[in-house]
Motif scaffolding. Structure first.
Motif, PDB file in Angstrom:
ATOM      1  N   GLN A 171       0.851  -1.189   0.000  1.00  0.00           N
ATOM      2  CA  GLN A 171       0.000   0.000   0.000  1.00  0.00           C
ATOM      3  C   GLN A 171       0.890   1.243   0.000  1.00  0.00           C
ATOM      4  O   GLN A 171       2.036   1.184   0.458  1.00  0.00           O
ATOM      5  CB  GLN A 171      -0.912   0.018   1.226  1.00  0.00           C
ATOM      6  N   PRO A 172       0.367   2.373  -0.486  1.00  0.00           N
ATOM      7  CA  PRO A 172       1.168   3.604  -0.452  1.00  0.00           C
ATOM      8  C   PRO A 172       1.411   4.048   0.991  1.00  0.00           C
ATOM      9  O   PRO A 172       0.588   3.825   1.874  1.00  0.00           O
ATOM     10  CB  PRO A 172       0.306   4.612  -1.212  1.00  0.00           C
ATOM     11  N   ASN A 173       2.562   4.686   1.219  1.00  0.00           N
ATOM     12  CA  ASN A 173       2.839   5.223   2.554  1.00  0.00           C
ATOM     13  C   ASN A 173       2.067   6.510   2.768  1.00  0.00           C
ATOM     14  O   ASN A 173       1.203   6.882   1.960  1.00  0.00           O
ATOM     15  CB  ASN A 173       4.337   5.420   2.743  1.00  0.00           C
ATOM     16  N   PHE A 174       2.364   7.211   3.847  1.00  0.00           N
ATOM     17  CA  PHE A 174       1.549   8.376   4.231  1.00  0.00           C
ATOM     18  C   PHE A 174       1.566   9.480   3.187  1.00  0.00           C
ATOM     19  O   PHE A 174       0.590  10.218   3.041  1.00  0.00           O
ATOM     20  CB  PHE A 174       2.016   8.928   5.588  1.00  0.00           C
ATOM     21  N   ASP A 175       2.673   9.667   2.430  1.00  0.00           N
ATOM     22  CA  ASP A 175       2.719  10.725   1.408  1.00  0.00           C
ATOM     23  C   ASP A 175       2.739  10.150  -0.007  1.00  0.00           C
ATOM     24  O   ASP A 175       2.988  10.883  -0.972  1.00  0.00           O
ATOM     25  CB  ASP A 175       3.929  11.630   1.624  1.00  0.00           C
ATOM     26  N   GLU A 176       2.507   8.849  -0.122  1.00  0.00           N
ATOM     27  CA  GLU A 176       2.391   8.158  -1.398  1.00  0.00           C
ATOM     28  C   GLU A 176       3.661   8.239  -2.247  1.00  0.00           C
ATOM     29  O   GLU A 176       3.609   8.106  -3.468  1.00  0.00           O
ATOM     30  CB  GLU A 176       1.195   8.682  -2.197  1.00  0.00           C
ATOM     31  N   GLN A 177       4.821   8.416  -1.593  1.00  0.00           N
ATOM     32  CA  GLN A 177       6.088   8.391  -2.309  1.00  0.00           C
ATOM     33  C   GLN A 177       6.694   6.986  -2.335  1.00  0.00           C
ATOM     34  O   GLN A 177       7.497   6.668  -3.209  1.00  0.00           O
ATOM     35  CB  GLN A 177       7.082   9.359  -1.672  1.00  0.00           C
ATOM     36  N   TYR A 178       6.353   6.187  -1.332  1.00  0.00           N
ATOM     37  CA  TYR A 178       6.869   4.830  -1.244  1.00  0.00           C
ATOM     38  C   TYR A 178       5.710   3.874  -1.010  1.00  0.00           C
ATOM     39  O   TYR A 178       4.604   4.277  -0.641  1.00  0.00           O
ATOM     40  CB  TYR A 178       7.871   4.690  -0.085  1.00  0.00           C
ATOM     41  N   ASP A 179       5.989   2.610  -1.223  1.00  0.00           N
ATOM     42  CA  ASP A 179       5.023   1.564  -0.898  1.00  0.00           C
ATOM     43  C   ASP A 179       5.516   0.800   0.313  1.00  0.00           C
ATOM     44  O   ASP A 179       6.721   0.574   0.481  1.00  0.00           O
ATOM     45  CB  ASP A 179       4.843   0.604  -2.075  1.00  0.00           C
ATOM     46  N   GLU A 180       4.581   0.376   1.149  1.00  0.00           N
ATOM     47  CA  GLU A 180       4.926  -0.421   2.328  1.00  0.00           C
ATOM     48  C   GLU A 180       4.041  -1.668   2.361  1.00  0.00           C
ATOM     49  O   GLU A 180       2.903  -1.647   1.892  1.00  0.00           O
ATOM     50  CB  GLU A 180       4.725   0.391   3.612  1.00  0.00           C
ATOM     51  N   PRO A 181       4.549  -2.764   2.895  1.00  0.00           N
ATOM     52  CA  PRO A 181       3.731  -3.992   2.945  1.00  0.00           C
ATOM     53  C   PRO A 181       2.624  -3.889   3.990  1.00  0.00           C
ATOM     54  O   PRO A 181       2.820  -3.332   5.067  1.00  0.00           O
ATOM     55  CB  PRO A 181       4.757  -5.068   3.315  1.00  0.00           C
TER      56      PRO A 181
END
Length: 888
Positions: A171-181
């Motif tokens: 899923q996208p992280n809090f600022d949608e710059q990275y993805d996290e599981p």
């Protein structure tokens, strides 16, 4: 013309159709006011906040057992490549990376979470490998994160394994710059091993830690039998295993928690008594309850109670704990103080006895649920099944894509001249790729490389030309000149064949649920072998007024089987069908080559089983604690159920139903020739840590224990071939801790190797075997002394009489057994050779003879033991009355 400054009149067409009648509309253009009960608004807003806290902060996911903050720290450390083989990195950098990419809640929330995962007194299976001051159980606070360093622990690496193989959703992280599981693949059963503690809104989670080896065994048992009962799981996973050790009092709370997801267990510190040189008694605390601090929680409380004159028998308390010696809190007692009384006072008034509430609440598919033990195991196995299937599907896709690419290369290399000509005739790379895709390829059967190429590539007809895909064409375009040599085709074909095997294997895994379960089982077994350790927390029966497991166990008759290698199991008698005389019976256990059933008896589930060891100690377990296992399996190693010391081995198993029989006695024999007879009732109170059954002198060890009725004879045999038979009453009754009296007068270098009970009017024979494979059968009557008034036994303590000749041919005596001609025997050598023979095939001779060859032993090998095979290994268990212990 309408006034532009005048508010627009809102007609009915502008109003909200869902607005209640007669509501007051607002004056703002395009808006309106809605009257709502404040209770409704608070409930909706609070529920939104509560669910956010439950899902995103406080509760762990049942699949990987992690809260979002913990998961994000591990993912950030994985991004930094802080694996066990790398150097430790500053915690400040780890916190910064986590905050930057995944968890924007400040270092005040991240660093304590990181520290907790690296504190061994809080975490049963560490996830963080720390370096520096991470605090202590005293409790001391950790150093600032700019001073400490950390890296991933091996357990965490198992959690993150296969993360990049499309095994979990992202899923996208809090600022949608990275993805996290959203969750980790979690080969390591983190939630079951480490537990979790969290306070959400309106609910809390308090899940205890467990022993990894037991959890792995429980997972394997569930995989092998999805219908496994809670009672069977309790035999494998007896209860929580806290990192700080301690003692759990009673099993009722454990059973309730494992069944319903909620329960309470009482945990006590481990305290033992010592005596100083000045004669003063001291109490020494070596383990404390989980989540209790040593200084603030225990030491300060004891000091306060002493000052308030509530603990008047305590003179002083000293903390002698150290990193090397472990925990050691010494409580000095005043002269005349009773250690047992003070110990009970400490349990009642201080946190040395505390209650741990088990609340197994975790997120299941995003919703909080209260889970029992079997549900927790089931959901973990389901997660691992999904991970393995997704991993296999990913690898299958990769293999198929690579095979597809190599197919194009094989066609190109076999027609390389045309490919080079086509590429050279093109002006641009894109033109070359397009020409490759438009040209048809085929490999004729008379091609020089045809013998090494699979048949599916060969064709004579132009109708079967292969058109390359863009992927294949681009792969040809990337070929280097050196790869165009003739030998490259062999490498391509070899790689292609290997890929086809992988594809076939992956497809087989995806098509077979059994194979997927087998992989989960193998992964679990690998974890146990790599990281499994012994249990730290002891579980006592029926303490502090609680019910024990016996209250949950029905009284029934069971068949207990013990193998030569020390595996034990029980099975209801009903599992053995009754047969007529002469029947073939049923298989009691599928024995391995190096093991066989040595003892079988019928007992009640509430009977006791005494286990005597070579060090002179005795352990007691209930028969219902023995795991129930299928008839054709060996069962569980009993050494895993007892608190044995290194090099301590069990010499005798003895089932007991009633310790109060006045006519029953236990007779012990040691290697140095001492014997001791004690009333059976002296051994009725044996705690889980073991009890001294006989005091042994230096260099001595227990070689055998037998029960006697008060009218039996005892026969001792030595390695030098001597024997003595005497009346058991020659050994007077002694207390439990006595060291005994002389049973036989041994010559220098001799030692006792066998203890035999000879009942009155015994018709069996004594079998004696030597290390070089010789032996004999002799009537037990020959070991009596002929007197004027008839045969009679010798007196205890004499030198005895010659049993068998010990010489260069025979070697020393290694074992004695009371046998009949129908008995089957197992003979075991030092190099592991096992020979099965019938006792009737061994010649019957007189006492003081050399005997005959029993088994051929190699020149560099020696016979070390013989054992009688239990009858129910081949015969029906309903005929086990002859093997049932008469101590019952």
């Amino acid at each position: 013309m309408a006034d532009e400054n005048k508010p627009e009149d809102l007609s009915d067409n502008n109003q909200n159709p869902d607005a209640p009648e007669n509501q007051d509309t607002g004056s703002a253009i395009g808006g309106y006011d809605v009257d709502l009960p404040i209770e409704q608004e608070l409930a909706e807003s609070y529920l939104t906040y509560a669910m956010s806290t439950i899902v995103d902060r406080a509760l762990p996911d049942v699949r990987d057992g992690l809260k979002p903050s913990q998961r994000r720290i591990l993912v950030a450390m994985n991004d930094l490549n802080l694996t066990p083989g790398r150097k430790h990195s500053k915690c400040a950098g780890i916190v910064g990376e986590t905050m930057k990419k995944y968890h924007p809640h400040g270092d005040g929330a991240i660093y304590p979470t990181l520290v907790n995962m690296g504190q061994e007194w809080k975490t049963r299976g560490l996830l963080i490998d720390k370096q520096g001051n991470f605090g202590s159980i005293d409790p001391d606070p950790p150093a600032a994160m700019r001073y400490t360093e950390a890296r991933l622990h091996r357990h965490a690496v198992e959690m993150l394994e296969d993360l990049k193989l499309d095994t979990v959703d992202w899923q996208p992280n809090f600022d949608e710059q990275y993805d996290e599981p959203r969750v980790l693949p979690a080969k390591f059963p983190n939630l079951l091993v480490n537990g979790s503690t969290g306070i959400a809104v309106g609910m809390a989670s308090s899940m205890p830690p467990h022993n990894l080896s037991e959890i792995c065994d429980g997972i394997i048992a569930y995989i092998e039998n999805h219908d496994i009962t809670l009672q069977e799981l309790l035999q494998i996973i007896p209860g929580p295993d806290f990192p700080t050790g301690g003692i759990i009092c009673g099993r009722a709370g454990i059973a309730q928690a494992y069944a319903t997801g909620r329960g309470r267990v009482t945990v006590r510190a481990k305290i033992h008594h010592e005596e100083k040189k000045n004669g003063r008694d001291v109490l020494v605390v070596t383990e404390i309850p989980y989540q209790v601090s040593k200084n603030n929680g225990i030491v300060d409380k004891i000091v306060q109670l002493r000052k308030n004159d509530k603990l008047t028998d305590i003179a002083n308390i000293v903390d002698e704990s150290s990193n090397r010696g472990g925990m050691r809190v010494v409580i000095d007692l005043k002269r005349g103080g009773d250690p047992h009384t003070v110990e009970n006072q400490l349990y009642q008034m201080t946190p040395l006895q505390s209650t741990f509430s088990i609340i197994n609440i975790a997120l299941v598919r995003g919703r909080p649920e209260t889970l029992g033990l079997k549900q927790l195991i089931s959901l973990f196995v389901e997660h691992r099944i999904v991970v393995i299937r997704r991993r296999t599907a990913y690898r299958l896709r990769q293999a198929q894509q690579e095979a597809h690419r190599i197919e194009g290369l094989i066609y190109a290399v076999c027609d390389i001249d045309e490919v080079i000509k086509l590429i050279r005739s093109s002006r641009t790379r894109d033109e070359a790729i397009e020409k490759l895709m438009l040209r048809g390829f085929r490999i004729p059967t008379d091609h020089p490389a045809a013998p090494t190429i699979p048949d599916r590539f060969l064709s004579q007809s132009a109708d079967n030309d292969v058109i390359l895909t863009k992927v294949q064409a681009e792969a040809i375009g990337r070929l280097q000149l050196i790869q165009l040599v003739g030998l490259e085709i062999e490498t391509l074909v070899k790689n292609y064949s290997k890929l086809l095997e992988q594809i076939e294997d992956y497809e087989d895994i995806l098509g077979s649920h059994t194979r997927v379960l087998s992989i989960v089982k193998d992964d679990t077994l690998e974890l146990k072998n790599k990281y499994g350790d012994i249990r730290r927390t002891e579980i006592q029966e029926g303490e502090v007024g609680e019910l024990d497991l016996a209250a949950l166990t029905p009284v029934e008759q069971v068949v207990v089987t013990i193998t030569h290698a020390g595996y034990v199991k029980r099975l209801p008698v009903e599992q053995y069908k009754q047969q007529g005389r002469g029947g073939k019976g049923v298989i009691g256990a599928k024995s391995k080559d190096d093991d066989f059933s040595e003892q079988v008896f019928v007992a009640s589930t509430h009977d006791d089983l005494l286990c005597f060891t070579n060090t002179g100690r005795v352990f007691k377990i209930k028969v219902f604690e023995i795991p129930e296992a299928p008839r054709t399996t060996r069962g569980r190693a009993i050494i895993n159920m007892l608190n044995l010391q290194p090099n301590e081995r069990i010499r005798e198993f003895m089932p007991i139903s009633d310790f109060e029989k006045s006519e029953d006695f236990l007779l012990f024999a040691t290697k140095l020739g001492r014997v001791k007879r004690t009333a059976l009732k002296e051994y009725r109170n044996v705690h889980s840590g073991g009890l001294i059954a006989v005091n042994l002198r230096d260099g001595d060890s227990l070689i055998g224990v037998t029960w006697t009725s008060g009218e039996d004879h005892v026969l001792l045999g030595t390695q030098n071939g001597m024997s003595i038979r005497f009346n058991e009453n020659d050994a007077r009754l002694m207390g439990r801790t006595a060291s005994g009296v002389k049973g036989i007068d041994l010559k220098s270098g001799d030692e006792v190797v066998g203890l035999i009970k000879v009942p009155k009017d015994c018709e069996a024979e004594l079998l004696t075997v030597t290390e070089n494979g010789y032996g004999k059968r002799t009537d037990t009557s020959e070991y009596l002394v002929q007197a004027a008034d008839g045969p009679k036994p010798q007196g205890r303590g004499g030198k005895g009489r010659r049993d068998i000749v010990v010489n260069a041919r025979n070697g020393n005596v290694v074992s004695l057994q009371l046998v009949s001609e129908e008995d089957d025997l197992m003979l075991i050598t030092r190099e592991g050779m096992i020979v099965r023979i019938n006792a009737g095939t061994i010649r019957k001779t007189a006492r003081n003879t050399q005997g005959v060859r029993v088994v051929n032993v190699k020149a560099d090998d020696q016979l070390i033991s013989i054992a009688r095979i239990a009858e129910s290994d081949e015969d029906d268990a309903d005929d086990t009355d002859s093997t049932e212990s008469t101590a019952e």
